[in-house]
Design a protein around this motif. Structure first.
Motif, PDB file in Angstrom:
ATOM      1  N   ARG A   1       9.434  85.655   5.807  1.00  0.00           N
ATOM      2  CA  ARG A   1       9.071  86.651   4.795  1.00  0.00           C
ATOM      3  C   ARG A   1      10.239  87.610   4.508  1.00  0.00           C
ATOM      4  NH1 ARG A   1       4.378  86.784   8.033  1.00  0.00           N
ATOM      5  NH2 ARG A   1       4.856  88.886   8.789  1.00  0.00           N
ATOM      6  N   ASP A   2      11.442  87.116   4.678  1.00  0.00           N
ATOM      7  CA  ASP A   2      12.633  87.937   4.420  1.00  0.00           C
ATOM      8  C   ASP A   2      12.816  88.072   2.906  1.00  0.00           C
ATOM      9  OD1 ASP A   2      15.208  89.038   4.189  1.00  0.00           O
ATOM     10  OD2 ASP A   2      15.895  88.033   6.004  1.00  0.00           O
ATOM     11  N   TRP A   3      12.694  89.286   2.378  1.00  0.00           N
ATOM     12  CA  TRP A   3      12.796  89.496   0.935  1.00  0.00           C
ATOM     13  C   TRP A   3      14.212  89.898   0.511  1.00  0.00           C
ATOM     14  CZ3 TRP A   3      14.098  94.356  -1.063  1.00  0.00           C
ATOM     15  CH2 TRP A   3      14.065  95.409  -0.151  1.00  0.00           C
TER      16      TRP A   3
ATOM     17  N   PRO B   1      16.685  85.481   1.494  1.00  0.00           N
ATOM     18  CA  PRO B   1      15.622  84.477   1.568  1.00  0.00           C
ATOM     19  C   PRO B   1      15.912  83.401   2.608  1.00  0.00           C
ATOM     20  CG  PRO B   1      16.217  84.928  -0.713  1.00  0.00           C
ATOM     21  CD  PRO B   1      17.242  85.609   0.149  1.00  0.00           C
ATOM     22  N   GLU B   2      14.852  82.904   3.196  1.00  0.00           N
ATOM     23  CA  GLU B   2      14.989  81.858   4.209  1.00  0.00           C
ATOM     24  C   GLU B   2      15.780  80.665   3.691  1.00  0.00           C
ATOM     25  OE1 GLU B   2      12.210  78.721   6.723  1.00  0.00           O
ATOM     26  OE2 GLU B   2      11.278  80.214   5.421  1.00  0.00           O
ATOM     27  N   ARG B   3      15.633  80.354   2.418  1.00  0.00           N
ATOM     28  CA  ARG B   3      16.320  79.204   1.844  1.00  0.00           C
ATOM     29  C   ARG B   3      17.834  79.322   2.008  1.00  0.00           C
ATOM     30  NH1 ARG B   3      15.246  74.459   1.771  1.00  0.00           N
ATOM     31  NH2 ARG B   3      17.376  74.214   2.445  1.00  0.00           N
ATOM     32  N   SER B   4      18.344  80.554   1.937  1.00  0.00           N
ATOM     33  CA  SER B   4      19.784  80.751   2.073  1.00  0.00           C
ATOM     34  C   SER B   4      20.255  80.393   3.479  1.00  0.00           C
ATOM     35  CB  SER B   4      20.153  82.201   1.742  1.00  0.00           C
ATOM     36  OG  SER B   4      21.543  82.383   1.757  1.00  0.00           O
TER      37      SER B   4
ATOM     38  N   ARG C   1      12.737  79.221  12.786  1.00  0.00           N
ATOM     39  CA  ARG C   1      12.054  79.945  11.709  1.00  0.00           C
ATOM     40  C   ARG C   1      11.026  80.878  12.343  1.00  0.00           C
ATOM     41  NH1 ARG C   1       7.357  78.970   8.343  1.00  0.00           N
ATOM     42  NH2 ARG C   1       7.778  79.514   6.139  1.00  0.00           N
TER      43      ARG C   1
ATOM     44  N   HIS D   1      15.748  82.842  11.223  1.00  0.00           N
ATOM     45  CA  HIS D   1      15.478  83.454   9.912  1.00  0.00           C
ATOM     46  C   HIS D   1      13.987  83.756   9.786  1.00  0.00           C
ATOM     47  CE1 HIS D   1      17.975  83.853   6.110  1.00  0.00           C
ATOM     48  NE2 HIS D   1      16.858  84.510   5.846  1.00  0.00           N
TER      49      HIS D   1
ATOM     50  N   TYR E   1      23.460  84.279   5.238  1.00  0.00           N
ATOM     51  CA  TYR E   1      23.376  83.662   3.908  1.00  0.00           C
ATOM     52  C   TYR E   1      24.619  82.830   3.666  1.00  0.00           C
ATOM     53  CZ  TYR E   1      26.006  87.938   2.809  1.00  0.00           C
ATOM     54  OH  TYR E   1      26.896  88.971   2.814  1.00  0.00           O
TER      55      TYR E   1
ATOM     56  N   GLY F   1      10.101  89.511   8.606  1.00  0.00           N
ATOM     57  CA  GLY F   1      10.930  89.802   7.449  1.00  0.00           C
ATOM     58  C   GLY F   1      12.379  90.011   7.833  1.00  0.00           C
ATOM     59  N   HIS F   2      13.001  91.028   7.211  1.00  0.00           N
ATOM     60  CA  HIS F   2      14.433  91.255   7.386  1.00  0.00           C
ATOM     61  C   HIS F   2      14.663  92.290   8.489  1.00  0.00           C
ATOM     62  CE1 HIS F   2      18.496  90.635   5.928  1.00  0.00           C
ATOM     63  NE2 HIS F   2      18.704  91.941   5.976  1.00  0.00           N
TER      64      HIS F   2
END
Length: 237
Positions: A170-172, A175-178, A197, A167, A140, A201-202
């Motif tokens: 579906r990483d909650w 977030p992928e955006r970070s 990508r 990344h 992040y 998830g995480h």
């Protein structure tokens, strides 16, 4: 911070390179030992070093103390004390110096997952010798990345450090955006960045097969086996 405990995997033959792996919050070194084993790095001559985070903070899920590199709320990734991160850097820099003394900085990669990825990146960017690269999964972007770096930016030795970022879509938790925002900052600074990508998830390096071995082969200058059946690597530069 006291001297770090760590696990290690010695290469099967000649020592040709080293990867230092930093786990995420609530994890232990074994979580990333499994990743290195999955890629068969020891057989390629790569030594694996897996330090254990020495700090403990309450878990978001259970409230019980869990290992972490610095105290941080997982629901507010922008809330942490820069002094805590710099304390983690001091202990890890000592370990990294010992490892680069074995094989050379240009044969050493620093890798990490989640909080460990953010620490790995800033550790590598601060390092005084040119490293081979850094590999990050679910990193992040800190609210002020420059505050974690000497004189507000990478050390002269690592101004063009190659960076691999993966990344999960579906990483909650992170977030992928970070991760994508961090990618964009690093590209704007002139770093060669490989961005991947994944659908998961995480989870540490989940779904990664060919892209990371390709990156390690390129940056370390040694052949790391590439599993078959995976699509091409996407590079942002």
């Amino acid at each position: 911070m006291d001297r770090l405990e760590y696990e290690e995997i010695e290469p099967a033959g000649a020592h040709r390179a080293t990867v230092v792996w930093l786990h995420g919050v609530g994890q232990v070194p074994g979580d990333l030992v499994a990743v290195a084993d999955r890629f068969g790095l020891a057989a390629a001559g790569v030594r694996g070093v897996f330090p254990r985070a020495p700090v403990e903070a309450p878990s978001l899920l259970t409230g019980l103390p869990v290992p972490c590199w610095f105290p941080q709320s997982l629901v507010a990734l922008d809330r942490f004390d820069v002094r805590d991160v710099l304390a983690a850097h001091r202990a890890l820099t000592e370990l990294l110096r010992a490892e680069t003394g074995r094989i050379g900085a240009g044969r050493t990669v620093v890798a990490g997952f989640s909080q460990g990825a953010t620490v790995a990146l800033t550790l590598a960017l601060r390092y005084a010798e040119p490293l081979a690269g850094t590999a990050l999964y679910a990193p992040y972007l800190p609210p002020d990345l420059s505050a974690l770096l000497p004189e507000g930016g990478p050390s002269p030795a690592n101004r063009r450090l190659p960076v691999w970022i993966g990344h999960g879509a579906r990483d909650w938790i992170v977030p992928e955006r970070s991760g994508a925002d961090l990618r964009d900052v690093l590209v704007s600074w002139g770093h060669p960045v490989t961005w991947q990508r994944y659908p998961g998830g995480h989870e540490p390096f989940a779904g990664v097969r060919a892209s990371l071995p390709d990156f390690l082969s390129e940056t370390l200058g040694i052949p790391v086996p590439r599993p078959a059946g995976v699509g091409p690597t996407a590079r942002a530069s």
